[in-house]
Design a protein around this motif. Sequence first.
Motif, PDB file in Angstrom:
ATOM      1  N   ARG A   1      -3.650  -6.357   8.044  1.00 54.54           N
ATOM      2  CA  ARG A   1      -5.265  -6.449   7.793  1.00 54.54           C
ATOM      3  C   ARG A   1      -5.877  -7.759   8.094  1.00 54.54           C
TER       4      ARG A   1
ATOM      5  N   ASP B   1      -6.849   4.587   6.478  1.00 56.50           N
ATOM      6  CA  ASP B   1      -7.564   3.943   5.647  1.00 56.50           C
ATOM      7  C   ASP B   1      -8.841   4.678   5.604  1.00 56.50           C
TER       8      ASP B   1
ATOM      9  N   CYS C   1      -4.323  -0.985  -2.393  1.00 57.84           N
ATOM     10  CA  CYS C   1      -3.117  -2.124  -2.097  1.00 57.84           C
ATOM     11  C   CYS C   1      -3.182  -3.180  -2.984  1.00 57.84           C
TER      12      CYS C   1
ATOM     13  N   ASP D   1      -2.441   4.697   1.690  1.00 56.28           N
ATOM     14  CA  ASP D   1      -4.181   4.435   2.022  1.00 56.28           C
ATOM     15  C   ASP D   1      -4.208   3.312   1.906  1.00 56.28           C
ATOM     16  N   LEU D   2      -4.889   2.594   2.784  1.00 53.63           N
ATOM     17  CA  LEU D   2      -5.239   1.216   2.729  1.00 53.63           C
ATOM     18  C   LEU D   2      -6.420   0.718   1.657  1.00 53.63           C
ATOM     19  N   VAL D   3      -7.020   1.895   1.116  1.00 54.98           N
ATOM     20  CA  VAL D   3      -7.848   1.475   0.196  1.00 54.98           C
ATOM     21  C   VAL D   3      -7.319   1.214  -1.244  1.00 54.98           C
TER      22      VAL D   3
ATOM     23  N   MET E   1     -11.823  -1.787  11.462  1.00 52.94           N
ATOM     24  CA  MET E   1     -11.689  -1.023  10.314  1.00 52.94           C
ATOM     25  C   MET E   1     -12.708  -1.368   9.308  1.00 52.94           C
TER      26      MET E   1
ATOM     27  N   CYS F   1       0.819  -1.172   0.026  1.00 52.39           N
ATOM     28  CA  CYS F   1      -0.016   0.004   0.021  1.00 52.39           C
ATOM     29  C   CYS F   1       1.065   1.228   0.071  1.00 52.39           C
TER      30      CYS F   1
END
Length: 449
Positions: A289, A326, A198, A194-196, A262, A190
């Motif tokens: 995650r 995230d 990855c 941002d974890l959106v 999350m 990532c």
Amino acid sequence: MKTSALGRIALAAGVAALTTGVLPTTAHAEGSKVERKTLLVMVEFSDASFLDADAVKASTPDTYFGTKKDSLASFFTEVSRGQYTTVPAVEEGVVGPITLPMTAAGCDYNQINKLTQEALSTRGLVRDEDYESLSVVFPAQKTGCAWAGLGSVPGPYTWINLHGTAGGLGVVGHEFGHNLGLGHQGRSMCTDGDLVDCTTDGTSAKSLMGGGGPAAGFSAPEMIRAGWLSGSEAVKVDASGTYTLRSLHGEGSGTRALDIPMGEDRLVVEYRHAAGTLDADIEGVHAYRVPKDAYGSSSLIDMTEANKTAGNDASADADAITAVTDTASKVSVAVVSSGDGKAVVQVALDGEKLSAGTATTETATPHPEHTGTDTDAGDGNGEADGTEAKSGGSVPAEGSASTASGNGSSADLAATGGSAATVPLAAAGAALVAAGGVALVVMRRRKRA
Ligand SMILES: [Zn+2]
């Protein structure tokens, strides 16, 4: 489940006397410590025997139950901090070799399992009565198995396709990790922070289940899955705040992991630092995650380009996080400080701003969900029916594990097992775990160019 009458006929002819001493059934005698009664069995085929059965018989029990630091029992004792270990189900440590009425070719591990249990039953050894886990070791030269080891998820079965005379902790420990309900631990890259956004790539190198070898032990989400972190050690974060973490491994008290909501997933944060035989090459704060509470199927979140592995020259903290966001679930984590055995981490939920605050570790309310031990991890039906075990398909040439001692390349991660007991297929691993009761394959990693 396939059936065969051949087994009993041949065994009736082949087994002359019951000579195996069964240990008392006191598996969980010592307080809360789980002592997993493990039956180690050497089996041979009608057309293939161990090259040196005496050597295997002499050395293998030590790999599982010995007091040496790289035995399975020592590994579990250290990683679980005395909460879990393996003990031999029979006084001799190992049964066999038993010759199964089947040929080696085809790597029919279900049949190996079935015939082995029939042979054991003939000898008065019954699963769930005399043993809880069954580990079958057999000679590799004619099996054609595409793996060095195989384990059902969860237990109680493991298979070791043995080249040479001694299996190593790298393979055996990994398979027993599967028996605890752990899949393979992959890595989510990532790099834009941002974890959106990855991509899945590689393995975590933070766990024996993710290419880290035995020296990595298990990661925080895996420790939670195994039931080895209490509610105060794995704090379920339900409010923004600043938390102090001690190292995940090692003796002592304190918070070892943060378990953060999350969206539908969880974000688990740990601090790694050398302790005992573990984490000599892992340092810093790391995040994982966890998809939908599946703590056995986590993946490392890597915001860096370091591509740290257990074997390359990247520094111990090369892929440690400094900040994670995230935007989808409005969760942010920032590392305030990290080093010398502790880390301070800020967590902001619900889109709140990260800000310096007083440590709330002591006042955070620990939730009891994680206090149970996973004593039943190996007691599921555990049938290794997983035809998926071969779904790995393309096995590298060296995947036939023709050199059990490894080639010493940087990709050969296991310190002692000689085989890099990992599959760089996190998604496949997770899918297999989700399916339940199936087997996963250990392949040797392709040598990196
Ligand atoms: Zn595996």
